[in-house]
Design a protein around this motif. Structure first.
Motif, mmCIF file in Angstrom:
data_model
loop_
_atom_site.group_PDB
_atom_site.id
_atom_site.type_symbol
_atom_site.label_atom_id
_atom_site.label_comp_id
_atom_site.label_asym_id
_atom_site.label_seq_id
_atom_site.Cartn_x
_atom_site.Cartn_y
_atom_site.Cartn_z
ATOM 1 N N GLN A 1 0.829 -1.204 0.000
ATOM 2 C CA GLN A 1 0.000 0.000 0.000
ATOM 3 C C GLN A 1 0.869 1.262 0.000
ATOM 4 O OE1 GLN A 1 -3.657 0.893 0.472
ATOM 5 N NE2 GLN A 1 -3.557 -0.885 -0.883
ATOM 6 N N LYS A 2 1.903 1.261 0.827
ATOM 7 C CA LYS A 2 2.800 2.421 0.887
ATOM 8 C C LYS A 2 3.526 2.614 -0.446
ATOM 9 C CE LYS A 2 3.605 2.145 5.873
ATOM 10 N NZ LYS A 2 4.607 1.916 6.947
ATOM 11 N N ALA A 3 4.008 1.512 -1.008
ATOM 12 C CA ALA A 3 4.698 1.594 -2.298
ATOM 13 C C ALA A 3 3.766 2.088 -3.391
ATOM 14 C CB ALA A 3 5.273 0.225 -2.666
ATOM 15 N N GLY A 4 2.527 1.612 -3.379
ATOM 16 C CA GLY A 4 1.553 2.034 -4.383
ATOM 17 C C GLY A 4 1.213 3.500 -4.250
ATOM 18 N N LYS A 5 1.075 3.976 -3.016
ATOM 19 C CA LYS A 5 0.768 5.386 -2.795
ATOM 20 C C LYS A 5 1.897 6.274 -3.307
ATOM 21 C CE LYS A 5 -0.719 8.559 0.860
ATOM 22 N NZ LYS A 5 -0.987 8.701 2.319
ATOM 23 N N THR A 6 3.142 5.860 -3.056
ATOM 24 C CA THR A 6 4.294 6.630 -3.542
ATOM 25 C C THR A 6 4.348 6.627 -5.062
ATOM 26 O OG1 THR A 6 5.550 6.094 -1.535
ATOM 27 C CG2 THR A 6 6.803 6.824 -3.467
ATOM 28 N N ALA A 7 4.099 5.470 -5.660
ATOM 29 C CA ALA A 7 4.118 5.367 -7.124
ATOM 30 C C ALA A 7 3.067 6.281 -7.750
ATOM 31 C CB ALA A 7 3.873 3.919 -7.551
ATOM 32 N N MET A 8 1.887 6.341 -7.158
ATOM 33 C CA MET A 8 0.839 7.211 -7.685
ATOM 34 C C MET A 8 1.252 8.678 -7.595
ATOM 35 S SD MET A 8 -1.739 5.410 -8.834
ATOM 36 C CE MET A 8 -3.210 6.406 -8.763
ATOM 37 N N LYS A 9 1.881 9.063 -6.507
ATOM 38 C CA LYS A 9 2.315 10.450 -6.349
ATOM 39 C C LYS A 9 3.380 10.808 -7.386
ATOM 40 C CE LYS A 9 1.274 11.235 -1.468
ATOM 41 N NZ LYS A 9 1.832 11.588 -0.132
ATOM 42 N N ILE A 10 4.308 9.887 -7.645
ATOM 43 C CA ILE A 10 5.348 10.155 -8.634
ATOM 44 C C ILE A 10 4.743 10.287 -10.022
ATOM 45 C CG2 ILE A 10 7.387 9.180 -9.771
ATOM 46 C CD1 ILE A 10 8.165 7.966 -7.090
ATOM 47 N N LEU A 11 3.789 9.435 -10.346
ATOM 48 C CA LEU A 11 3.123 9.527 -11.648
ATOM 49 C C LEU A 11 2.377 10.853 -11.778
ATOM 50 C CD1 LEU A 11 1.751 5.892 -12.067
ATOM 51 C CD2 LEU A 11 3.444 7.016 -13.510
ATOM 52 N N LYS A 12 1.687 11.276 -10.718
ATOM 53 C CA LYS A 12 0.979 12.553 -10.761
ATOM 54 C C LYS A 12 1.953 13.710 -10.900
ATOM 55 C CE LYS A 12 -2.989 10.959 -8.040
ATOM 56 N NZ LYS A 12 -3.723 11.048 -6.755
ATOM 57 N N GLY A 13 3.111 13.590 -10.240
ATOM 58 C CA GLY A 13 4.126 14.632 -10.378
ATOM 59 C C GLY A 13 4.694 14.686 -11.781
ATOM 60 N N THR A 14 4.806 13.518 -12.425
ATOM 61 C CA THR A 14 5.323 13.468 -13.790
ATOM 62 C C THR A 14 4.383 14.150 -14.775
ATOM 63 O OG1 THR A 14 6.509 11.392 -13.338
ATOM 64 C CG2 THR A 14 6.072 11.937 -15.647
ATOM 65 N N ILE A 15 3.103 13.847 -14.680
ATOM 66 C CA ILE A 15 2.146 14.437 -15.634
ATOM 67 C C ILE A 15 1.869 15.896 -15.311
ATOM 68 C CG2 ILE A 15 1.066 12.213 -16.070
ATOM 69 C CD1 ILE A 15 -1.256 13.084 -14.318
ATOM 70 N N ALA A 16 2.179 16.322 -14.076
ATOM 71 C CA ALA A 16 1.943 17.718 -13.709
ATOM 72 C C ALA A 16 2.814 18.665 -14.537
ATOM 73 C CB ALA A 16 2.198 17.937 -12.220
#
Length: 239
Positions: free
Chosen positions: A198-213
């Motif tokens: 869960q922690k790894a998935g949450k971090t991965a989602m944040k990085i993806l959102k930061g990338t598309i930002a």
């Protein structure tokens, strides 16, 4: 003056005194009622002020929590970038030492350093194609959707991978980083309820959102992620 007259006079005097006392008491009661009403109004004002303060504190607490999550996200993102830099430096140093020991290294394995960018062919850093293949292999380990007319986590991650690889506004390095996050989400899909996942998935989602930002709002990947990321987060039970 007769006794009857005296009694009548005293009676009138007592009745006048009683009326006076009643009138005085009525005035005092009215004053007290006004004071009580003023106190109630003051209490209502204070209650409103307290409620406003509580709402303001709740807003501040929410902002503080958001700031903490952003700081944690940036810290992990910096760690990820630092690990990539260290990895690249190790690759460069190792290859340089090997070349100094032998002049017979195959030219297809030569590392060229141009403008601070390391390009490797043959043995060395993984190419974007290698990473893409690894991500696809991890995704393919997931089960197909149980509903033919509704995509599951496997189908959504495959679509996300395709969108990342096709995005022309992303550099190869950014694509590689984004694909690594897709791979992490695929690993989460194998056991989404495990706390570490869960922690790894949450971090991965944040990085993806930061990338598309950092992409233009009209970019294809931005539109794709606006639909895919919420659906993926829902299936993986991510907040």
């Amino acid at each position: 003056m007769s006794n009857e007259e005296e009694l009548a006079r005293l009676k009138q005097k007592c009745e006048a005194k009683i009326r006076e006392l009643k009138q005085r008491h009525k005035l005092e009661i009215a004053v007290k009622d006004k004071e009580i009403q003023d106190c109630r109004q003051a209490i209502a004002v204070k209650d409103k002020e307290i409620q406003d303060c509580r709402q303001a504190i709740a807003v501040k607490d929410s902002k503080i929590q958001d700031y903490r999550e952003q700081i944690e996200y940036l810290r992990k993102l910096n760690m990820s970038f630092a690990e990539r830099v260290i990895y690249n430096n190790i690759e460069v140093n190792t290859t340089s030492e090997s070349k100094a020991m032998s002049d017979q290294i195959d030219q297809s394995r030569k590392i060229e350093i141009t403008g601070g960018t390391v390009n490797a062919s043959g043995a060395g850093a993984l190419s974007l194609g290698d990473i893409s293949g690894s991500v696809a292999n991890t995704i393919n380990q997931l089960s197909d959707s149980a509903k033919p007319d509704e995509p599951g986590i496997k189908e959504l991650l495959t679509e996300l991978q395709t969108a990342i690889e096709a995005e022309t506004d992303l550099s190869d390095d950014d694509k590689a980083e984004a694909l690594e996050q897709v791979k992490t989400l695929a690993e989460v899909g194998k056991n989404p309820q495990e706390s570490t996942m869960q922690k790894a998935g949450k971090t991965a989602m944040k990085i993806l959102k930061g990338t598309i930002a950092g992409l233009p709002s009209a970019a294809t990947l931005v539109e794709a992620c606006s639909k895919l990321l919420p659906a993926i987060a829902s299936l993986l039970l991510l907040p």
